[in-house]
Design an enzyme around this catalytic site. Structure first.
Site, mmCIF file in Angstrom:
data_model
loop_
_atom_site.group_PDB
_atom_site.id
_atom_site.type_symbol
_atom_site.label_atom_id
_atom_site.label_comp_id
_atom_site.label_asym_id
_atom_site.label_seq_id
_atom_site.Cartn_x
_atom_site.Cartn_y
_atom_site.Cartn_z
ATOM 1 N N HIS A 109 0.858 -1.186 0.000
ATOM 2 C CA HIS A 109 0.000 0.000 0.000
ATOM 3 C C HIS A 109 0.894 1.236 0.000
ATOM 4 C CE1 HIS A 109 -3.563 2.407 0.682
ATOM 5 N NE2 HIS A 109 -2.867 3.090 1.573
ATOM 6 N N LEU A 144 -9.992 -3.002 5.357
ATOM 7 C CA LEU A 144 -9.196 -2.467 4.247
ATOM 8 C C LEU A 144 -7.924 -1.757 4.729
ATOM 9 C CD1 LEU A 144 -9.069 -1.786 1.139
ATOM 10 C CD2 LEU A 144 -10.181 0.375 1.739
#
Ligand code: GAR
Length: 205
Positions: A109, A144
């Site tokens: 990420h 998430l």
């Protein structure tokens, strides 16, 4: 020999970095498949050129998230992976799917989590005025962009930066941190302990 399946949605530069590093460093691992949710993902061509089996499960053809995830899971499990690597796989995944791969599915990420979850992370960082930005590799959990953090690298934000320059500088770090985290997994150096990951490695290396 550890078996690795890599999921992509686009360019696939992190997938390429992992494939190339695995080869260069002679990991005892094989990239057994590259799977995309989009047939136009540019990275598929590279994987095929390296002799890696590729397949496509087109997400937009499915009525629900769960229906897509079920077919994707069947496709992944055909290759009996030890590790599933999300490399720019731009899908939110259902809890059942994620739990099936607990502690054996990684994501990269482009932010220093837990800051800036979701999309447009470079814009989020610039808008927040922070002075450092970075990249996180973590095990995937149902929430998430959460999950036990394996490693992070940071870059300084310059006054001249925009989203493009920042993403370019960060991508160089992504290509260092992700292959190294995958290698640690392959070498059995990662121990998940609640929300922490202990790394049995020389972190200066
Ligand atoms: C990378 O910057 C990765 O960190 C990001 O997508 C890009 C994919 O590039 N991932 C996410 O935003 C996941 N939420 P790549 O296809 O060239 O590896």
């Amino acid at each position: 020999m550890k078996r690795i399946v890599i999921l992509i949605s686009g360019r696939g530069s992190n997938m390429q970095a992992i494939v190339q590093t695995a080869k260069k460093e002679h990991w005892s691992a094989e990239i057994v498949a590259v799977i995309s949710n989009r047939s136009d993902a540019a990275g598929l061509e590279y994987a095929a050129s390296m002799g890696i089996p590729t397949s496509v499960v087109i997400s937009k053809n499915f009525p629900t998230r769960e229906a897509f995830d079920a077919v994707l899971q069947t496709e992944i499990d055909r290759y009996s992976p030890d590790l599933v690597v999300l490399a720019g796989f731009m899908r939110i995944l259902s809890a059942g799917f994620v739990e099936h791969y607990t502690n054996r599915m990684m994501n990269i990420h482009p932010s220093l989590l837990p800051s800036f979850v979701g999309v447009k992370t470079h814009k989020q960082a610039l808008d927040a005025g922070v002075k450092v930005h970075g990249v996180t590799v973590h095990f995937v959990t149902p929430e998430l962009d959460h999950g036990p953090i394996i490693d992070q690298l940071a870059v300084r934000i310059l006054s001249t930066d925009d989203e493009e320059s920042l993403s370019q500088r960060l991508l160089i770090q992504e290509h260092i941190v992700y292959p190294r985290a995958v290698r640690w997994f392959v070498e059995g150096k990662l121990k998940v302990n609640g929300n922490r990951v202990d790394v049995d490695a020389d972190l200066t290396n």
